[in-house]
Scaffold this motif. Structure first.
Motif, mmCIF file in Angstrom:
data_model
loop_
_atom_site.group_PDB
_atom_site.id
_atom_site.type_symbol
_atom_site.label_atom_id
_atom_site.label_comp_id
_atom_site.label_asym_id
_atom_site.label_seq_id
_atom_site.Cartn_x
_atom_site.Cartn_y
_atom_site.Cartn_z
ATOM 1 N N LEU A 13 32.473 49.203 38.604
ATOM 2 C CA LEU A 13 32.977 47.364 37.869
ATOM 3 C C LEU A 13 34.010 46.638 38.971
ATOM 4 O O LEU A 13 34.438 47.036 39.407
ATOM 5 C CB LEU A 13 33.913 47.504 37.049
ATOM 6 C CG LEU A 13 33.132 47.677 35.085
ATOM 7 C CD1 LEU A 13 34.356 48.802 34.457
ATOM 8 C CD2 LEU A 13 31.894 47.330 35.105
ATOM 9 N N ASN A 14 33.954 45.276 38.742
ATOM 10 C CA ASN A 14 34.197 44.861 39.801
ATOM 11 C C ASN A 14 35.824 44.620 39.499
ATOM 12 O O ASN A 14 35.562 44.513 38.080
ATOM 13 C CB ASN A 14 33.931 43.213 40.476
ATOM 14 C CG ASN A 14 33.673 42.283 39.519
ATOM 15 O OD1 ASN A 14 34.712 42.301 38.488
ATOM 16 N ND2 ASN A 14 32.385 41.689 38.850
ATOM 17 N N PRO A 15 36.433 44.215 40.070
ATOM 18 C CA PRO A 15 37.864 43.701 39.343
ATOM 19 C C PRO A 15 37.812 43.070 38.524
ATOM 20 O O PRO A 15 39.122 42.902 37.360
ATOM 21 C CB PRO A 15 38.803 43.314 40.498
ATOM 22 C CG PRO A 15 38.554 43.310 41.669
ATOM 23 C CD PRO A 15 36.790 43.793 41.577
ATOM 24 N N GLY A 56 34.202 36.317 47.056
ATOM 25 C CA GLY A 56 34.986 37.775 46.853
ATOM 26 C C GLY A 56 33.588 38.669 46.191
ATOM 27 O O GLY A 56 33.471 40.049 46.541
ATOM 28 N N ILE A 57 33.589 38.454 44.901
ATOM 29 C CA ILE A 57 32.693 39.807 44.479
ATOM 30 C C ILE A 57 30.788 39.057 44.442
ATOM 31 O O ILE A 57 29.783 39.805 43.986
ATOM 32 C CB ILE A 57 33.029 40.068 43.211
ATOM 33 C CG1 ILE A 57 33.249 38.660 42.398
ATOM 34 C CG2 ILE A 57 34.463 40.960 43.523
ATOM 35 C CD1 ILE A 57 33.542 39.534 40.837
ATOM 36 N N GLY A 58 30.816 37.443 44.707
ATOM 37 C CA GLY A 58 30.374 37.580 44.846
ATOM 38 C C GLY A 58 28.874 37.024 43.253
ATOM 39 O O GLY A 58 29.382 37.336 42.473
ATOM 40 N N ALA A 59 27.722 37.891 43.307
ATOM 41 C CA ALA A 59 26.558 38.048 42.036
ATOM 42 C C ALA A 59 26.704 39.000 41.157
ATOM 43 O O ALA A 59 25.878 39.829 40.318
ATOM 44 C CB ALA A 59 25.634 37.840 42.268
ATOM 45 N N ASN A 60 28.314 39.970 41.158
ATOM 46 C CA ASN A 60 28.788 41.316 40.828
ATOM 47 C C ASN A 60 27.990 41.075 39.251
ATOM 48 O O ASN A 60 28.046 41.616 38.538
ATOM 49 C CB ASN A 60 29.413 42.086 41.187
ATOM 50 C CG ASN A 60 29.449 42.714 42.230
ATOM 51 O OD1 ASN A 60 28.409 43.164 42.582
ATOM 52 N ND2 ASN A 60 30.586 43.173 43.036
#
Length: 144
Positions: free
Chosen positions: A23-25, A125-129
């Protein structure tokens, strides 16, 4: 129909949050700090199911002496769907599914609203996450 769609989304969301390998931030501290992404995903899902007049809104209020920005979904001009309201101490109750009048939400001034758009989930920073997470969520919703 709207209530059922939101309930199905919530079940799938919680399952995906609990079972995701990464999971991204923005999503890892749900419901804290994830209101923008979650609201965008709810709006996208409802729009894909044919719900009309769905937008996600950006809102601001002074909460506990701090300038707070919070996002939620608005259907028509009356129905609020806010799956992350419980991140605020001032919000009393359980996670809001559908409300038409909310003392908590009435504290906020609406700054903007946007139609659902998959591209809005892309973040520096997280793009397409978030898009990847949303697509896994849609897959899960197909089996709920």
């Amino acid at each position: 129909m709207l209530q059922e769609l939101v309930e199905r989304f919530c079940v799938a969301l919680i399952d995906e949050l609990n079972e995701a390998e990464y999971l991204n931030p923005e999503l890892s501290s749900f419901p804290h700090g994830s209101c923008e992404a979650i609201s965008q995903m709810v709006a996208l899902y409802l729009d894909s199911k044919g719900v009309e007049e769905v937008v996600f809104t950006r809102n601001r209020a002074i909460i506990s002496g701090r300038n707070s920005v919070h996002y939620w979904v608005l259907v028509g001009s009356e129905v609020i769907i806010d799956l992350t309201a419980e991140q605020f101490d001032e919000f009393k109750g359980s996670c809001i599914r559908l409300v038409t009048d909310s003392p908590f939400h009435s504290q906020f001034e609406q700054l903007s609203f946007s139609r659902p758009n998959l591209g809005s989930l892309v973040r520096p920073g997280i793009g397409a996450n978030n898009i990847i997470f949303y697509k896994r969520l849609l897959s899960r919703l197909g089996s709920v």
